[in-house]
Design an enzyme around this catalytic site. Sequence first.
Site, PDB file in Angstrom:
ATOM      1  N   GLU A 126       5.425 -10.601   0.377  1.00 13.34           N
ATOM      2  CA  GLU A 126       5.170 -10.352  -0.963  1.00 13.34           C
ATOM      3  C   GLU A 126       7.050 -10.338  -1.357  1.00 13.34           C
ATOM      4  O   GLU A 126       7.399 -10.624  -2.824  1.00 13.34           O
ATOM      5  CB  GLU A 126       4.736  -9.955  -1.840  1.00 13.34           C
ATOM      6  CG  GLU A 126       3.244  -9.994  -1.722  1.00 13.34           C
ATOM      7  CD  GLU A 126       2.393  -9.405  -0.547  1.00 13.34           C
ATOM      8  OE1 GLU A 126       1.163  -9.463  -0.298  1.00 13.34           O
ATOM      9  OE2 GLU A 126       2.550  -9.548   0.773  1.00 13.34           O
TER      10      GLU A 126
ATOM     11  N   GLU B  15      -4.379  -7.320   2.675  1.00 16.45           N
ATOM     12  CA  GLU B  15      -4.049  -5.918   2.116  1.00 16.45           C
ATOM     13  C   GLU B  15      -6.306  -6.093   2.280  1.00 16.45           C
ATOM     14  O   GLU B  15      -6.533  -4.455   2.211  1.00 16.45           O
ATOM     15  CB  GLU B  15      -3.640  -6.182   0.708  1.00 16.45           C
ATOM     16  CG  GLU B  15      -2.749  -6.167   0.858  1.00 16.45           C
ATOM     17  CD  GLU B  15      -1.862  -6.558  -0.903  1.00 16.45           C
ATOM     18  OE1 GLU B  15      -1.473  -5.121  -1.013  1.00 16.45           O
ATOM     19  OE2 GLU B  15      -1.839  -7.082  -0.972  1.00 16.45           O
TER      20      GLU B  15
END
Length: 259
Positions: free
Chosen positions: A133, A113
């Site tokens: 995730e 990210e």
Amino acid sequence: MTIVETEDRGAVRHVVLNRPEKRNAFNQELVLAVGDALREAADDPEVRCVVLRGAGPLFSSGMDLGSLAALADAPEQLRPFRRACIEAWNTAEEMTKPVVCQIHGACIGGAMELALACDLRVIAADAMVGMPEAAIGLIPDVGGSSRLPQVVGLGRAKELIMTGRLISGEEAERIGLANRVAPAEELEAATERLVDELLACAPVAVGLAKRVMDASARPALTATLELEVAMQELCARSEDFAEGAKAFKEKRQPEFSGR
């Protein structure tokens, strides 16, 4: 030893994650230090380009497992920790200077990210990157769900996030996630060539073009970042995440409800 080191190479500021004994995993200290280093680079008039890289065998394994596991017991801590991440990651995107992320070994989860908040990514061919995730009951919530679709397209982004699949540097280039790919031993040289191309252009024009393109690609970023954390709060309170976190600690496959 400082947790983030900086090195100036002429007009280029290298910001180096320096927690190799923990695979450069992001805890609160590292997140804040990265934010400080990026802000200093943004404010320094002598710096025209920033290269973000990691010390040791890999760029970063992502968020520190201890920080993630703690959310299962105290989900109300999600917003304060995430706020520090968003502020640091956004600095890379918002400065009017190009930011290049140089990735070797692995770049996973929250580290990916951060790489997405950078303007350009140079990835070693054998590096593994992705956002897994969903495999532990969470979503990418520090900009990954908002930024990845604009980089690789919605369909590719859905596939990568919803399956949690890790891909190689070579595949990352094929789908547009990597701007340049090189053998690991040639990664630094490939980064330098890209930086030289950036420095050959007018710095004001480069910086302002960056801001216009980012605004065009992500006009609703503030709203989607808020949506990310709202959805993550639901995930953090779910039985799926409790099971995912427990399974991760026990090094086994999680047994999610409905499976």
